[in-house]
Structure formats: structure tokens, C-alpha cells
Design an enzyme around this catalytic site. Structure first.
Site, PDB file in Angstrom:
ATOM      1  N   HIS A 131      16.010 -24.078 -40.859  1.00 39.81           N
ATOM      2  CA  HIS A 131      16.017 -22.975 -39.769  1.00 39.81           C
ATOM      3  C   HIS A 131      14.553 -21.964 -39.858  1.00 39.81           C
ATOM      4  O   HIS A 131      14.821 -20.543 -39.604  1.00 39.81           O
ATOM      5  CB  HIS A 131      16.958 -21.825 -40.349  1.00 39.81           C
ATOM      6  CG  HIS A 131      18.489 -22.477 -39.938  1.00 39.81           C
ATOM      7  ND1 HIS A 131      19.096 -23.560 -40.721  1.00 39.81           N
ATOM      8  CD2 HIS A 131      19.452 -22.091 -39.063  1.00 39.81           C
ATOM      9  CE1 HIS A 131      20.113 -23.649 -39.994  1.00 39.81           C
ATOM     10  NE2 HIS A 131      20.552 -22.882 -39.220  1.00 39.81           N
TER      11      HIS A 131
ATOM     12  N   GLU B 177      22.519 -29.439 -28.064  1.00 33.56           N
ATOM     13  CA  GLU B 177      21.039 -28.831 -27.421  1.00 33.56           C
ATOM     14  C   GLU B 177      20.656 -30.017 -26.601  1.00 33.56           C
ATOM     15  O   GLU B 177      19.767 -29.533 -25.513  1.00 33.56           O
ATOM     16  CB  GLU B 177      20.349 -28.677 -28.756  1.00 33.56           C
ATOM     17  CG  GLU B 177      20.610 -27.871 -29.706  1.00 33.56           C
ATOM     18  CD  GLU B 177      21.783 -27.757 -30.407  1.00 33.56           C
ATOM     19  OE1 GLU B 177      22.208 -28.938 -30.729  1.00 33.56           O
ATOM     20  OE2 GLU B 177      22.104 -26.827 -31.296  1.00 33.56           O
TER      21      GLU B 177
END
Ligand SMILES: Cc1ncc(C[n+]2csc(CCOP(=O)(O)OP(=O)(O)O)c2C)c(N)n1
Ligand SMILES: [Mg+2]
Lengths: 319, 326
Positions: free
Chosen positions: B131, B62
Site C-alpha cells: 500500500h 480494478e
């Protein structure tokens, strides 16, 4: 290496437990009896079980989103695992964590992880504790091939190396991240090649052979325990099922999947055990049936559990 | 205008496709955005149309996804970068916050960083604490970033086009639980300007300002309350930065009451900022009751389904809050 009959049978059992546990989870998912998401390691059992077999009971592990096998390898209670996946209060995390967060601190399992690469730095810190407190314990840090492209992998390995920390980085190389193959995602052929950058040993073994995995891990663990520092142990294996429930397998062929199913680590190990007169076919069948029963009992335990009450919602945010 | 009934997810895809056809500098990068189509299938089929050069699978990295987007943007491309779950923005934070957001200012106005960082946010999928977060307030706090949070197919398409054409780093938070929700979307090209709130329901008794999935829950609550004779106005700011203060202030002057609804934790959430904006405005004198915030509990999102629901506002919570205030 001479391994006792009991040892080999215990590995076989744990591999079967992992297989049946996950097959059950898969079936429950399909029926909507387990919600959220889960990542199954069917086909990869030998690496999880062979590696954790090289540990003492009080050694530590950090695990991943695909960590049921490592959890079982570290002697987790199947009942509480199943209960956690069903979101029950008698589960490992009181129903608050689910599949991606099972942790069993008493048994040295510092937790699965929902963040890819989330375990590297934690493992390094846990190893630092062992070094500073001179406990003699070792940390196994499990991660996937894909995770080795996170920055934290590189930071953690470097630090572990310069401080000679008692940690072994255990790569479950199942050929893919979600859809991206190692060949496409990674500049080196084997993840263990990356050890060279951090001046540590790196070894790649057949991840479907629990004995080879055990031997390689044991060597790395002994090295770490004696203060010589970290290593990478990589096992080559394959994930039979989709990445998670959303996977249509568009990135690989049926033939490839079938070819790996032919190399089933559990069938191969059974064959090995019988051929070497460790167990008979009949004993194998009994062990298999027993393992299935254990999962049925875990399901029963989980089903009898209650969901966590609303009063627990705001508990456990702070110590 | 001819309208088509499409899902939120399709609207996101269409916006990307149309912009990529229009401008060859626009491209998509992210984890599994190619053949897999992204974790939620948003980019399905785009690889076939645009090829690997412009629909780029990245390794699981990321930090470099966001950072490479910034670097490509400052040198003439217009990347759309996808972060698979908004939770993983934490790993991209340096690239975004210390680099992309500040380049233009630090360089004395010389640089442009036209990048979009798309990510699905929010809870409701049973995926637990890592998440399911709603981290928009963190991003709103960073000067140099624009923050967009669309709730409907129409809005998401028009706003994503604007985001792609904008010359600044835009954080584009998609509401994952409405990916499959359908809505009317024009077939012709259109854009929605940043900083223009949308009044989703006109009402006179109380103003509800909501973001993301809470827009839908607030509209549902409004229908329930309508049967009790309570007329709720629902406003969706659509973009948090820039924020359309004017529309909100006007509404509060009309209704005299404000409830702010968001999924993110209440503490330090965007709702506090909105409340302060109203308190500092001419609407203050018109308030007939303290401003209320209906927001997520100050806890990580739990796994168990019932607990997960209780962690964030549901329709009933909004209904009750309105009943208390009117
Ligand atoms: C930081 C982060 N990025 C992306 C994801 C989404 N994700 C979950 S598992 C996965 C693939 C991981 O690949 P690998 O490390 O090889 O493990 P495997 O899934 O093969 O066991 C991805 C991209 C995530 N959970 N965390
Ligand atoms: Mg993998």
C-alpha cells in the site's frame, strides 16, 4: 458429530483470544501505540476458528487483510503476532510486515494479504504442490465477499476445478466490502452460488456458529483430500467495527450493527457449551480470564521487543 | 484573482465537481467513492450532489474499472476512475497498458480515449509493502499514457482539470501524504497545461528536481541550506509525460549542478530518465559535477515506522546530497 470437551474448549479459547487480541489492538490504535492501519474481525470469530479447526496441523491456509482470527486458528503465537503489530523485530515478520502481512510458514499460514483477492492464485499454486508431491495436505483459501468480484477469484476457481486441486475456498461473508453491500456489489445472492460456474460444491452456513462452520469445512476438506477437488464454503457473519480506522459507518445503520451484536458468536457459543454441560459458568469465566491474561502476556512480550535496526533495512529482499 | 486556502484533497474534489458541472459526460467511478467518499475521503459529498448515476461505486475489480473507463471513453464519455491505492494499478495493467494506451495508435489515429485514472501513491502511512509504492516509472515507460504527479493544492486542481479535458488516457498520481496540506487556490476556473514545470524556489547554486512529496522535502532542505549560504533552485516537473525538459535544462545551465529527488526506488526510477535527458542536452557542457539521484532504496516499503522512513529520502538526505555536490 461428537466433539470432545477439549476440542470445544480449545475453540472457545481461540475465539476469545481473537476477540481480546483485536480489542487490545483497537485500544492501542486509539492511543497511537500501533500505527498504520488494521482491519478487525470482531464479530466474525466463529468462522475463522470453526473452519481452521477442520485442518491438520500441517495443512495450509492463505489469509486476508482481516486475518487475525485465521492466524490464531492456525495456532499462531500471540506474542509474535502482537510484536509484529507493534513493528518489533521479535514479531512474525521482524516488524517489516505488520497486521496485513503476518505469515507463519512453519504452521502452514502462507500469509495475510494487503491485496484483496491476492490469495486466490497463491492458494491454487500451494494446492498444486500438495497434489504433485502427493502430500495429502489441503489448503484453505480465505477471502471476503468483496474479493469474489476480482478477476483472480474466477481464474483461480476454474483452474482449481479442472485440475481437481486440494483447496477449499472459504468466504467470510460479512455483508460488506468496505462500504458496498453484497446486494449492491454482487450479481448472485450468496457467494457460494458461484461454485456452479466452476462445477464444484458450494455451501452457505451460519458463520457465527463454529460447529456448523466446522462441519461444512470438514466435509469440503475431506473431499479435497481424497482428490475430488475444490469447494466453496461460505459463512454468513458480520463485521462489528469499521472497515479500518478511517470508517465513519455511513453505509449502514446503528440498528443493523446492534442487531448483529446481539448475535455475538462468542456469547452464543458460551451459552451452548454451558447448556450442553461441556463447561460450567465458572469454568467459562476462568477460561475467559485466562484468555485475557494471554493477551496481556503478548503485550508484555511485544513491549519488551526492540525495533528492527537500520542494518536490517535492505535484508531479505532476495533469497 | 480571489484565492481560497484549501487542502490538496479539497482541491482534487473541487476539480472533479467543477468539471462534472461543466460537462455532463464527466463522471466518477471506483471502489467506495460514493457514500464512503473514497478511502481518503476525496470524493466525500459528491454522491449527494451528482447521484449514483455519476458517482458510481464499483465492486472490487480494478481490471474492469480501468477497462470500463477505457471503453466508456472511446465511445464518448469522459470517465474519472479511481484506483484506491496506486499499488493496485498492477491489477488494472492490461486494461491500461495494452488497451487504453494503444487504441489510438493501433487504430490508425481514429480513436480518442479521454479517461483519467486517479490514484494515491507513496509511502509514509505505515501501511507496508502493498500500500505504499511509487510506480510512476512503469507508467512513464508506456507510450500513449500521460503521467501527472502534482505536489500542491494549486497544481493538483489545475492539472486535474487539464487531465479531464485531455483526449488521452491520463494517469493521475496523487500524493497521499499531502492530502491534508493546505495551499492557496484561485476561486475562479483555471487550468495548468501539461508539460510545464514549476520552479518552486529560485536559486543559483544547485538545481533540485523533485516530484510528489519530495518537492516539499526539497523546499525544506533548501531553507536549511540557505542558512549556510547555499542557494537551491527547486523544480517540480508536475507532469512526467509530457516532461518539460526546457525549464530543467535552463536551470542546469545556470547552476551547473543537478540533484534528482524521488520517492520511488532508485533502480529504474524516473530519475534515471531525467539524468539521461540532461546528459543528452546542451546542459551537459555546463555540468560541474556528476548528476546525483536521491531516491528510495531498492526494497519493498517496510512496516516499522523508523524503517519506513529510512526507505525513502528525508529532508536530511537531501541536505547532505546538496552539501556533497556544492
Ligand atoms: C486489490 C485491492 N483493491 C482494493 C483494496 C482496498 N480494500 C481493502 S479491504 C477492502 C474490502 C474488502 O472486502 P471483502 O473482501 O468483503 O473483505 P472484508 O474487508 O469485508 O473482510 C478493500 C476495497 C485492496 N486492499 N486491494
Ligand atoms: Mg466483506
Amino acid at each position: 458429530m461428537k466433539l470432545s470437551k477439549e476440542t470445544l474448549i480449545s475453540w472457545y479459547k481461540k475465539m476469545l483470544h481473537t476477540r481480546f487480541f483485536e480489542a487490545q489492538v483497537d485500544a492501542f490504535f486509539a492511543k497511537g501505540m500501533i500505527h498504520g492501519t488494521t482491519h478487525l474481525s470482531i464479530g466474525q470469530e466463529a468462522f475463522a476458528i470453526g473452519s481452521t479447526a477442520a485442518l491438520y496441523a500441517d495443512d495450509l491456509i492463505t489469509s486476508t487483510h482481516r486475518g487475525h482470527g485465521e492466524c490464531i486458528g492456525k495456532d499462531a503465537d500471540l506474542n509474535r503476532m502482537m510484536a509484529e503489530l507493534m513493528g518489533k523485530s521479535n514479531g512474525y515478520c521482524k516488524g517489516k510486515g505488520g497486521s496485513m502481512h503476518i505469515a507463519d510458514l512453519e504452521k502452514g499460514n502462507l500469509g495475510a494479504n494487503g491485496v484483496v483477492g491476492g490469495g486466490f492464485a497463491i492458494a491454487v499454486g500451494a494446492a498444486l504442490t500438495q497434489q504433485m508431491k502427493k502430500t495429502g495436505k489441503v489448503v484453505l483459501c480465505f477471502f471476503g465477499d468483496g474479493a469474489s468480484n476480482e478477476g483472480s477469484f474466477h481464474e483461480a476457481l476454474n483452474l482449481a476445478s479442472i485440475w481437481k486441486l486440494p483447496v477449499v475456498f472459504m468466504c467470510t461473508n460479512n455483508h460488506y466490502g468496505m462500504s458496498m453491500s453484497v446486494a449492491r456489489s454482487t450479481a448472485v445472492a450468496n457467494i457460494a452460488d458461484r461454485a456452479a460456474s466452476y462445477e464444484m460444491p458450494g455451501i452457505t452456513v451460519d458463520g457465527n456458529d463454529p460447529i456448523k462452520v466446522y462441519e461444512a469445512t470438514l466435509a469440503a476438506v475431506e473431499r479435497a483430500r481424497s482428490g475430488e477437488g475444490p469447494s466453496i464454503v461460505e459463512g454468513i457473519t458480520y463485521r462489528w467495527l469499521g472497515h479500518s480506522k478511517s470508517d465513519a459507518n455511513r453505509y449502514r445503520t446503528k440498528e443493523e450493527i446492534e442487531a448483529w451484536k446481539d448475535r455475538c458468536p462468542i456469547k452464543a457459543f458460551e451459552k451452548y457449551l454451558i447448556k450442553n454441560n461441556v463447561i460450567s459458568q465458572q469454568e467459562s469465566d476462568e477460561i475467559t480470564a485466562g484468555a485475557k491474561d494471554d493477551i496481556a502476556r503478548a503485550v508484555e512480550f511485544a513491549q519488551q521487543g526492540s525495533y528492527p535496526g537500520i542494518e536490517t533495512l535492505e535484508e531479505d529482499v532476495y533469497a | 484573482m480571489t484565492m481560497a486556502l484549501i487542502t490538496y484533497k479539497e482541491a482534487v474534489r473541487q476539480a472533479m465537481q467543477e468539471e462534472m458541472r461543466r460537462d455532463e459526460n464527466v463522471f466518477l467511478l471506483g471502489e467506495d467513492v460514493g457514500v464512503y467518499g473514497g478511502a481518503f475521503g476525496v470524493s466525500l459529498g459528491m454522491l449527494e450532489e451528482f447521484g449514483e448515476e455519476r458517482v458510481r461505486d464499483t465492486p472490487i475489480s480494478e481490471g474492469v474499472i480501468a477497462g470500463a473507463a477505457a471503453g466508456a471513453a472511446v465511445t464518448g464519455l469522459r470517465p474519472i476512475a479511481e484506483i484506491m491505492f496506486s499499488d493496485f494499478i498492477t491489477i488494472a495493467m492490461d486494461s491500461l497498458v495494452n488497451q487504453a494506451a494503444k487504441m489510438r495508435y493501433m487504430f490508425g489515429g481514429k480513436a480518442k480515449v479521454p479517461m483519467v485514472l486517479r490514484m494515491p501513491g507513496g509511502s509514509g502511512t505505515g501501511a507496508a509493502a502493498q500500500h505504499s509504492q511509487s510506480l510512476e516509472a512503469w507508467l512513464v515507460h508506456v507510450p500513449g499514457l500521460k503521467v501527472v504527479m502534482p505536489s500542491t493544492p494549486y497544481d493538483v486542481k489545475g492539472l486535474l482539470k487539464t487531465a479531464i479535458r485531455d483526449d488521452n488516457p491520463v494517469v493521475f498520481i496523487e500524493t497521499k501524504t499531502v492530502y491534508n496540506k493546505k495551499g492557496e487556490v484561485p476561486e475562479e476556473d483555471y487550468v495548468i497545461p501539461f508539460g510545464a514545470a514549476d520552479v518552486k524556489r529560485i536559486g543559483r547554486d544547485v538545481t533540485v528536481l523533485a516530484t510528489g512529496v519530495m518537492v516539499h522535502r526539497s523546499l525544506e532542505a533548501a531553507e536549511i541550506l540557505a542558512k549556510e549560504g547555499i542557494d537551491v533552485e527547486v523544480i517540480d516537473p508536475r507532469t512526467l509525460v509530457p516532461f518539460d525538459k526546457e525549464t530543467l535544462v535552463k536551470s542546469v545551465i545556470k547552476t551547473g549542478k543537478l540533484i534528482i529527488v524521488h520517492e520511488a526506488c532508485k533502480r529504474g526510477g524516473f530519475g534515471g530518465e531525467v539524468a539521461a535527458e540532461v546528459m543528452e542536452s546542451e546542459a551537459f557542457d555546463y555540468l560541474d559535477a556528476p548528476i546525483k539521484r536521491v531516491a528510495g532504496k531498492n526494497i519493498p516499503i517496510p512496516y516499522c515506522m523508523e524503517l519506513e522512513k529510512s526507505a525513502v529520502p528525508q529532508v536530511d538526505d537531501i541536505v547532505n546530497a546538496v552539501r556533497e555536490i556544492v
